[in-house]
Design an enzyme around this catalytic site. Structure first.
Site, PDB file in Angstrom:
ATOM      1  N   ASN A  70       0.874  -1.176   0.000  1.00  0.00           N
ATOM      2  CA  ASN A  70       0.000   0.000   0.000  1.00  0.00           C
ATOM      3  C   ASN A  70       0.910   1.224   0.000  1.00  0.00           C
ATOM      4  O   ASN A  70       1.458   1.592   1.030  1.00  0.00           O
ATOM      5  CB  ASN A  70      -0.907  -0.025   1.243  1.00  0.00           C
ATOM      6  CG  ASN A  70      -1.805   1.201   1.306  1.00  0.00           C
ATOM      7  OD1 ASN A  70      -1.853   1.995   0.355  1.00  0.00           O
ATOM      8  ND2 ASN A  70      -2.505   1.369   2.410  1.00  0.00           N
ATOM      9  N   TRP A  71       1.049   1.808  -1.178  1.00  0.00           N
ATOM     10  CA  TRP A  71       1.976   2.951  -1.296  1.00  0.00           C
ATOM     11  C   TRP A  71       1.417   4.217  -0.654  1.00  0.00           C
ATOM     12  O   TRP A  71       2.145   5.183  -0.484  1.00  0.00           O
ATOM     13  CB  TRP A  71       2.267   3.235  -2.779  1.00  0.00           C
ATOM     14  CG  TRP A  71       3.074   2.191  -3.475  1.00  0.00           C
ATOM     15  CD1 TRP A  71       3.642   1.065  -2.927  1.00  0.00           C
ATOM     16  CD2 TRP A  71       3.425   2.175  -4.871  1.00  0.00           C
ATOM     17  NE1 TRP A  71       4.316   0.353  -3.888  1.00  0.00           N
ATOM     18  CE2 TRP A  71       4.189   1.018  -5.093  1.00  0.00           C
ATOM     19  CE3 TRP A  71       3.144   3.019  -5.929  1.00  0.00           C
ATOM     20  CZ2 TRP A  71       4.700   0.690  -6.349  1.00  0.00           C
ATOM     21  CZ3 TRP A  71       3.640   2.704  -7.185  1.00  0.00           C
ATOM     22  CH2 TRP A  71       4.411   1.546  -7.387  1.00  0.00           C
ATOM     23  N   LYS A  72       0.118   4.216  -0.367  1.00  0.00           N
ATOM     24  CA  LYS A  72      -0.544   5.419   0.170  1.00  0.00           C
ATOM     25  C   LYS A  72      -0.270   6.596  -0.775  1.00  0.00           C
ATOM     26  O   LYS A  72      -0.179   6.389  -1.982  1.00  0.00           O
ATOM     27  CB  LYS A  72      -0.107   5.668   1.616  1.00  0.00           C
ATOM     28  CG  LYS A  72      -0.281   4.403   2.473  1.00  0.00           C
ATOM     29  CD  LYS A  72      -0.114   4.601   3.948  1.00  0.00           C
ATOM     30  CE  LYS A  72      -0.288   3.273   4.666  1.00  0.00           C
ATOM     31  NZ  LYS A  72      -0.250   3.373   6.115  1.00  0.00           N
ATOM     32  N   HIS A  99      -9.613   1.143   4.713  1.00  0.00           N
ATOM     33  CA  HIS A  99      -8.348   1.375   5.415  1.00  0.00           C
ATOM     34  C   HIS A  99      -8.597   2.332   6.581  1.00  0.00           C
ATOM     35  O   HIS A  99      -9.408   3.254   6.471  1.00  0.00           O
ATOM     36  CB  HIS A  99      -7.300   1.956   4.454  1.00  0.00           C
ATOM     37  CG  HIS A  99      -5.933   1.926   5.054  1.00  0.00           C
ATOM     38  ND1 HIS A  99      -5.507   2.876   5.956  1.00  0.00           N
ATOM     39  CD2 HIS A  99      -4.912   1.044   4.921  1.00  0.00           C
ATOM     40  CE1 HIS A  99      -4.265   2.572   6.342  1.00  0.00           C
ATOM     41  NE2 HIS A  99      -3.890   1.465   5.729  1.00  0.00           N
ATOM     42  N   GLU A 156      -7.013   4.773   7.628  1.00  0.00           N
ATOM     43  CA  GLU A 156      -6.814   6.198   7.300  1.00  0.00           C
ATOM     44  C   GLU A 156      -8.054   6.769   6.619  1.00  0.00           C
ATOM     45  O   GLU A 156      -8.396   7.931   6.811  1.00  0.00           O
ATOM     46  CB  GLU A 156      -5.546   6.351   6.436  1.00  0.00           C
ATOM     47  CG  GLU A 156      -4.290   6.122   7.282  1.00  0.00           C
ATOM     48  CD  GLU A 156      -3.109   5.526   6.535  1.00  0.00           C
ATOM     49  OE1 GLU A 156      -3.088   5.549   5.298  1.00  0.00           O
ATOM     50  OE2 GLU A 156      -2.203   5.017   7.228  1.00  0.00           O
ATOM     51  N   GLU A 162      -5.423  -4.739  10.500  1.00  0.00           N
ATOM     52  CA  GLU A 162      -4.382  -3.749  10.741  1.00  0.00           C
ATOM     53  C   GLU A 162      -4.673  -3.025  12.050  1.00  0.00           C
ATOM     54  O   GLU A 162      -5.492  -2.083  12.066  1.00  0.00           O
ATOM     55  CB  GLU A 162      -4.343  -2.721   9.605  1.00  0.00           C
ATOM     56  CG  GLU A 162      -4.065  -3.315   8.245  1.00  0.00           C
ATOM     57  CD  GLU A 162      -3.475  -2.283   7.286  1.00  0.00           C
ATOM     58  OE1 GLU A 162      -2.380  -2.533   6.766  1.00  0.00           O
ATOM     59  OE2 GLU A 162      -4.097  -1.222   7.073  1.00  0.00           O
ATOM     60  N   GLY A 178       2.528   2.407  10.857  1.00  0.00           N
ATOM     61  CA  GLY A 178       3.489   3.500  10.720  1.00  0.00           C
ATOM     62  C   GLY A 178       4.201   3.858  12.015  1.00  0.00           C
ATOM     63  O   GLY A 178       4.856   4.888  12.113  1.00  0.00           O
ATOM     64  N   SER A 201       3.470  -2.068  10.378  1.00  0.00           N
ATOM     65  CA  SER A 201       4.918  -2.146  10.575  1.00  0.00           C
ATOM     66  C   SER A 201       5.518  -3.497  10.184  1.00  0.00           C
ATOM     67  O   SER A 201       6.450  -3.993  10.822  1.00  0.00           O
ATOM     68  CB  SER A 201       5.290  -1.788  12.020  1.00  0.00           C
ATOM     69  OG  SER A 201       4.892  -0.456  12.312  1.00  0.00           O
ATOM     70  N   GLY A 221       2.835  -0.935   4.316  1.00  0.00           N
ATOM     71  CA  GLY A 221       2.945   0.467   3.952  1.00  0.00           C
ATOM     72  C   GLY A 221       4.393   0.848   3.698  1.00  0.00           C
ATOM     73  O   GLY A 221       4.959   0.582   2.627  1.00  0.00           O
ATOM     74  N   GLY A 222       5.024   1.470   4.682  1.00  0.00           N
ATOM     75  CA  GLY A 222       6.364   2.045   4.530  1.00  0.00           C
ATOM     76  C   GLY A 222       7.376   1.119   3.852  1.00  0.00           C
ATOM     77  O   GLY A 222       8.097   1.543   2.935  1.00  0.00           O
TER      78      GLY A 222
HETATM   79  P1  13P Z   1       3.022   0.499   7.703  1.00  0.00           P
HETATM   80  O1  13P Z   1       3.503  -0.786   7.103  1.00  0.00           O
HETATM   81  O2  13P Z   1       3.770   1.693   7.238  1.00  0.00           O
HETATM   82  O3  13P Z   1       2.911   0.403   9.197  1.00  0.00           O
HETATM   83  O4  13P Z   1       1.523   0.723   7.160  1.00  0.00           O
HETATM   84  C1  13P Z   1       0.604  -0.302   7.286  1.00  0.00           C
HETATM   85  C2  13P Z   1      -0.579   0.029   6.479  1.00  0.00           C
HETATM   86  O5  13P Z   1      -1.342   0.921   6.809  1.00  0.00           O
HETATM   87  C3  13P Z   1      -0.778  -0.708   5.229  1.00  0.00           C
HETATM   88  O6  13P Z   1      -2.054  -0.477   4.714  1.00  0.00           O
END
Ligand code: 13P
Length: 254
Positions: free
Chosen positions: A9-11, A97, A99, A169, A175, A215, A236-237
């Site tokens: 997930n590149w966001k 998600h 967010e 999640e 994050g 994470s 994500g990251g």
């Molecule tokens: P991180 O891997 O950066 O913690 O993000 C997780 C996430 O929200 C994936 O959708």
């Protein structure tokens, strides 16, 4: 055999040039995929077609949108419908998600509508659930996640629920560098599967892929993905770094 999935997930990150370079790097690795393994790249809307083009020919990679509209079409400026995604050959969309729930006030019933328009237009949802820290601190996470599933998913038919994809999640792990422990992840994933089993029966519950997100890194993916009810991750990251994400892909269960 249910799918084992590494989902990036590149966001809202990366330029188009950076994203194409990242995918070129990812495609250089030999993953020796098995038939039940899949990599999803949830990229920003404007990059969907470019990245789809880049991975074409590799049948273990698919692109995925990060969101979709809750309505079919009409005067909704800035929204992207599942009908449009389907027309572009995009087969997957993240829905719910945390967010989106937090910053765009998406609640369980809005998400049920998104799930419905996804199925109507042949887009497979990757449905996210997970509790905030204050709920975890009260040890109320099981009921919280169960309600998310019941209110957004439990109107689905058995056919729709078969091979469904869920990402658990925990919000406190996103994050933050604070990953759920193996015990915490396995307990919640087993709980999610048990809740689905109670409603839909064992065969369907066993077919659902439940990804862990929060994470995930190259250094912890193998341990997390080896847990019996963890079928890969939503990342994500670490998915923005080719060397990290390719190790994460290699950590999927065979
Ligand atoms: P991180 O891997 O950066 O913690 O993000 C997780 C996430 O929200 C994936 O959708």
């Amino acid at each position: 055999m249910r799918k084992q999935i590494a989902a990036a997930n590149w966001k809202m990150n990366l330029s188009l040039q950076e994203s194409e370079a990242l995918v070129s790097d990812l495609l250089k690795t030999d993953y020796s995929f098995t038939n039940n393994q899949l990599v999803l790249l949830a990229v920003p809307f404007p990059y969907l077609l470019n990245i789809q083009q880049k991975i074409s020919g590799d049948n273990h990679f698919s692109v995925c949108s990060q969101n979709c509209a809750a309505t079919e079409n009409g005067a909704y400026t800035g929204e992207v419908s599942t009908q449009m995604l389907n027309g572009m050959g995009i087969g997957y969309s993240i829905i719910g998600h945390s967010e989106r729930r937090l910053y765009y006030q998406e609640d369980n019933s809005t998400l049920a509508n998104k799930i419905n328009v996804s199925f109507k237009y042949g887009v497979q949802p990757v449905f996210c659930c997970g509790e905030p820290l204050e709920v975890r601190e009260k040890n109320a996470q099981n009921d919280f996640v169960q309600l998310q599933l019941e209110e957004s998913l439990f109107h689905l038919t058995e056919v729709q629920m078969t091979n469904f994809i869920i990402a658990y999640e925990p919000i406190w792990a996103i994050g933050t560098g604070r990953t759920a422990t193996s015990d915490q992840a396995q307990h919640m994933h087993a709980h999610i599967r048990a809740v689905i089993e109670k409603k839909y029966g064992n065969d369907i519950a066993t077919s659902v892929s439940i990804l862990y997100g929060g994470s995930v890194k190259a250094s912890n993916a193998k341990e997390l993905f080896s847990l019996p009810d963890v079928d890969g991750g939503l990342v994500g990251g670490a998915s923005l770094i080719a060397s990290e994400f390719s190790e994460i892909i290699k950590s999927l269960k065979k």
